[in-house]
Motif scaffolding. Structure first.
Motif, PDB file in Angstrom:
ATOM      1  N   PRO A  65     -18.302  10.117 -22.551  1.00 39.13           N
ATOM      2  CA  PRO A  65     -18.154   8.938 -21.848  1.00 39.13           C
ATOM      3  C   PRO A  65     -16.688   8.538 -21.673  1.00 39.13           C
ATOM      4  CG  PRO A  65     -19.668   8.247 -23.859  1.00 39.13           C
ATOM      5  CD  PRO A  65     -18.970   9.255 -24.002  1.00 39.13           C
ATOM      6  N   HIS A  66     -15.784   8.813 -22.237  1.00 40.28           N
ATOM      7  CA  HIS A  66     -14.113   8.006 -21.885  1.00 40.28           C
ATOM      8  C   HIS A  66     -13.226   9.241 -21.504  1.00 40.28           C
ATOM      9  CE1 HIS A  66     -15.852   4.607 -23.977  1.00 40.28           C
ATOM     10  NE2 HIS A  66     -16.365   5.415 -25.030  1.00 40.28           N
ATOM     11  N   VAL A  67     -14.415  10.307 -20.609  1.00 39.36           N
ATOM     12  CA  VAL A  67     -12.998  11.426 -20.024  1.00 39.36           C
ATOM     13  C   VAL A  67     -12.277  11.501 -18.489  1.00 39.36           C
ATOM     14  CG1 VAL A  67     -13.078  14.009 -19.206  1.00 39.36           C
ATOM     15  CG2 VAL A  67     -14.577  13.043 -21.537  1.00 39.36           C
ATOM     16  N   ALA A  68     -12.657  10.880 -17.897  1.00 39.52           N
ATOM     17  CA  ALA A  68     -11.591   9.644 -17.049  1.00 39.52           C
ATOM     18  C   ALA A  68     -10.787   8.398 -17.521  1.00 39.52           C
ATOM     19  CB  ALA A  68     -12.627   9.727 -15.818  1.00 39.52           C
ATOM     20  N   ALA A  94     -14.772  20.831 -22.973  1.00 43.79           N
ATOM     21  CA  ALA A  94     -14.260  20.779 -21.915  1.00 43.79           C
ATOM     22  C   ALA A  94     -14.424  21.274 -20.715  1.00 43.79           C
ATOM     23  CB  ALA A  94     -14.254  22.402 -22.923  1.00 43.79           C
ATOM     24  N   GLU A  95     -15.130  21.505 -20.649  1.00 46.34           N
ATOM     25  CA  GLU A  95     -16.174  21.249 -19.027  1.00 46.34           C
ATOM     26  C   GLU A  95     -15.404  19.999 -18.107  1.00 46.34           C
ATOM     27  OE1 GLU A  95     -16.181  21.792 -14.897  1.00 46.34           O
ATOM     28  OE2 GLU A  95     -16.437  23.817 -17.503  1.00 46.34           O
ATOM     29  N   ALA A  96     -15.932  18.755 -18.652  1.00 48.62           N
ATOM     30  CA  ALA A  96     -16.015  17.706 -18.454  1.00 48.62           C
ATOM     31  C   ALA A  96     -14.048  16.885 -18.643  1.00 48.62           C
ATOM     32  CB  ALA A  96     -16.261  16.973 -19.628  1.00 48.62           C
ATOM     33  N   LEU A  97     -13.716  17.845 -19.260  1.00 50.55           N
ATOM     34  CA  LEU A  97     -12.381  17.056 -19.837  1.00 50.55           C
ATOM     35  C   LEU A  97     -11.657  19.236 -18.190  1.00 50.55           C
ATOM     36  CD1 LEU A  97     -11.586  18.180 -22.912  1.00 50.55           C
ATOM     37  CD2 LEU A  97     -10.497  15.830 -21.888  1.00 50.55           C
ATOM     38  N   ARG A  98     -12.117  19.242 -17.923  1.00 55.18           N
ATOM     39  CA  ARG A  98     -11.287  19.566 -17.046  1.00 55.18           C
ATOM     40  C   ARG A  98     -11.952  19.336 -15.545  1.00 55.18           C
ATOM     41  NH1 ARG A  98     -12.218  24.792 -20.425  1.00 55.18           N
ATOM     42  NH2 ARG A  98     -14.416  24.840 -20.146  1.00 55.18           N
ATOM     43  N   SER A  99     -12.640  18.656 -15.181  1.00 58.70           N
ATOM     44  CA  SER A  99     -13.393  18.817 -13.999  1.00 58.70           C
ATOM     45  C   SER A  99     -12.918  16.970 -13.306  1.00 58.70           C
ATOM     46  CB  SER A  99     -15.001  19.065 -14.251  1.00 58.70           C
ATOM     47  OG  SER A  99     -15.974  18.595 -14.909  1.00 58.70           O
ATOM     48  N   ALA A 100     -13.168  16.457 -14.675  1.00 56.79           N
ATOM     49  CA  ALA A 100     -13.056  14.330 -14.031  1.00 56.79           C
ATOM     50  C   ALA A 100     -11.610  14.133 -13.801  1.00 56.79           C
ATOM     51  CB  ALA A 100     -13.475  13.906 -15.530  1.00 56.79           C
ATOM     52  N   PRO A 101     -11.965  13.427 -12.538  1.00 55.77           N
ATOM     53  CA  PRO A 101     -10.660  12.790 -12.277  1.00 55.77           C
ATOM     54  C   PRO A 101      -9.692  12.451 -13.432  1.00 55.77           C
ATOM     55  CG  PRO A 101     -12.409  11.538 -11.299  1.00 55.77           C
ATOM     56  CD  PRO A 101     -12.929  13.046 -12.370  1.00 55.77           C
ATOM     57  N   SER A 102      -8.795  11.972 -13.963  1.00 57.85           N
ATOM     58  CA  SER A 102      -7.745  11.457 -14.302  1.00 57.85           C
ATOM     59  C   SER A 102      -7.590  10.018 -14.334  1.00 57.85           C
ATOM     60  CB  SER A 102      -6.610  12.837 -15.530  1.00 57.85           C
ATOM     61  OG  SER A 102      -5.434  12.306 -14.015  1.00 57.85           O
ATOM     62  N   LYS A 103      -6.852   9.528 -15.125  1.00 57.28           N
ATOM     63  CA  LYS A 103      -6.737   7.941 -14.771  1.00 57.28           C
ATOM     64  C   LYS A 103      -5.229   8.433 -13.364  1.00 57.28           C
ATOM     65  CE  LYS A 103      -5.236   6.088 -18.438  1.00 57.28           C
ATOM     66  NZ  LYS A 103      -4.696   5.365 -19.555  1.00 57.28           N
ATOM     67  N   GLU A 104      -4.466   8.851 -13.672  1.00 57.76           N
ATOM     68  CA  GLU A 104      -3.436   9.599 -12.558  1.00 57.76           C
ATOM     69  C   GLU A 104      -3.611   9.559 -11.677  1.00 57.76           C
ATOM     70  OE1 GLU A 104      -3.329  10.968 -15.880  1.00 57.76           O
ATOM     71  OE2 GLU A 104      -2.046   9.998 -16.769  1.00 57.76           O
ATOM     72  N   GLU A 105      -5.256  10.570 -10.889  1.00 57.19           N
ATOM     73  CA  GLU A 105      -5.488  11.159 -10.160  1.00 57.19           C
ATOM     74  C   GLU A 105      -6.301  10.119  -8.581  1.00 57.19           C
ATOM     75  OE1 GLU A 105      -7.645  14.111 -10.679  1.00 57.19           O
ATOM     76  OE2 GLU A 105      -5.923  15.008 -10.729  1.00 57.19           O
ATOM     77  N   ALA A 106      -5.674   8.334  -9.774  1.00 63.03           N
ATOM     78  CA  ALA A 106      -7.513   7.465  -9.080  1.00 63.03           C
ATOM     79  C   ALA A 106      -6.543   6.234  -8.663  1.00 63.03           C
ATOM     80  CB  ALA A 106      -7.803   7.346 -10.545  1.00 63.03           C
TER      81      ALA A 106
END
Length: 106
Positions: A65-68, A94-106
């Motif tokens: 739930p906290h990947v983003a 692993a799939e969630a880590l690869r696909s979710a937008p990161s804080k830096e991209e928001a």
């Protein structure tokens, strides 16, 4: 943490860690560890070749739930840890880590 110290001295006692895991899994499930703390615990156990499935399942469940919210460096570290763990329980994270937008991209 105990896991980090055990890793540093390359010491693993199965009986001791069985008791530790009984207390650690509920703490992970209860979100009592920060993502950084959880990373250090799992990394230490993987390095000791002592990370059992209950720890991985709890970690995956806690982090999903906290990947983003994870920064790029922590995501990369988790991807490396999950690859080392070679567990089928890790693929969803692993799939969630690869696909979710990161804080830096928001």
């Amino acid at each position: 943490t105990l896991c980090q110290v055990a890793c540093r001295v390359k010491y693993f006692d199965g009986e001791l860690f069985a008791v530790v895991f009984q207390h650690l899994v509920p703490k992970i499930r209860g979100q009592e560890l920060s993502p950084q703390q959880l990373t250090e615990v799992v990394a230490s156990l993987i390095e000791l070749n002592a990370c059992d499935s209950s720890i991985l399942i709890a970690a995956v469940t806690a982090l999903l739930p906290h990947v983003a919210e994870l920064d790029k460096a922590l995501r990369h570290r988790w991807l490396n840890l999950l690859a080392e763990a070679k567990s089928p329980h890790c693929e969803l994270l692993a799939e969630a880590l690869r696909s979710a937008p990161s804080k830096e991209e928001a």
